[in-house]
Design a protein around this motif. Structure first.
Motif, PDB file in Angstrom:
ATOM      1  N   LEU A 133       0.827  -1.204   0.000  1.00 25.26           N
ATOM      2  CA  LEU A 133       0.000   0.000   0.000  1.00 25.26           C
ATOM      3  C   LEU A 133       0.861   1.254   0.000  1.00 25.26           C
ATOM      4  O   LEU A 133       0.566   2.218  -0.714  1.00 25.26           O
ATOM      5  N   LEU A 134       1.913   1.244   0.794  1.00 27.57           N
ATOM      6  CA  LEU A 134       2.816   2.398   0.805  1.00 27.57           C
ATOM      7  C   LEU A 134       3.533   2.550  -0.533  1.00 27.57           C
ATOM      8  O   LEU A 134       3.733   3.660  -1.024  1.00 27.57           O
ATOM      9  N   ALA A 135       3.920   1.416  -1.144  1.00 27.73           N
ATOM     10  CA  ALA A 135       4.583   1.474  -2.450  1.00 27.73           C
ATOM     11  C   ALA A 135       3.627   2.003  -3.518  1.00 27.73           C
ATOM     12  O   ALA A 135       4.036   2.763  -4.396  1.00 27.73           O
ATOM     13  N   LEU A 136       2.358   1.627  -3.436  1.00 28.41           N
ATOM     14  CA  LEU A 136       1.379   2.177  -4.376  1.00 28.41           C
ATOM     15  C   LEU A 136       1.210   3.676  -4.165  1.00 28.41           C
ATOM     16  O   LEU A 136       1.021   4.427  -5.124  1.00 28.41           O
ATOM     17  N   GLY A 137       1.292   4.121  -2.917  1.00 33.69           N
ATOM     18  CA  GLY A 137       1.295   5.553  -2.654  1.00 33.69           C
ATOM     19  C   GLY A 137       2.499   6.227  -3.287  1.00 33.69           C
ATOM     20  O   GLY A 137       2.401   7.328  -3.828  1.00 33.69           O
TER      21      GLY A 137
END
Length: 89
Positions: A69-73
């Motif tokens: 999720l952080l990488a998608l952010g």
């Protein structure tokens, strides 16, 4: 202030996830590694350590989802910055 910190955390997560994918692919391609299930067996110790580290990051990403999720952010922030730079020309 909080937005900048979140953006940096997202960029670091993106770098960690992308780097672990590249490390695992490189170890498999060039280090003589074979992957069986969740474990990786390599012929050289350097490739084994790189593959183990990458495997830890990727398994944490798959099972918890938080790094992804952080990488998608990070991908979102990177794309937004790229679009802004193109539109400002």
């Amino acid at each position: 202030m909080v937005g900048k910190i979140f953006r940096i955390v997202c960029y670091v997560a993106l770098a960690a996830v992308a780097g672990s994918i590249v490390a695992l692919v490189a170890a498999t391609a060039f280090g003589g590694c074979t992957q069986s299930g969740e474990s990786v067996a390599c012929t050289s110790s350097l490739a084994q350590h790189a593959a183990n580290g990458a495997n830890i990051v990727l398994l944490t990403t798959v099972f918890t989802g938080l790094p992804m999720l952080l990488a998608l952010g990070g991908v979102f922030f990177l794309a937004r910055a790229g679009i802004r730079s193109v539109l400002q020309r």
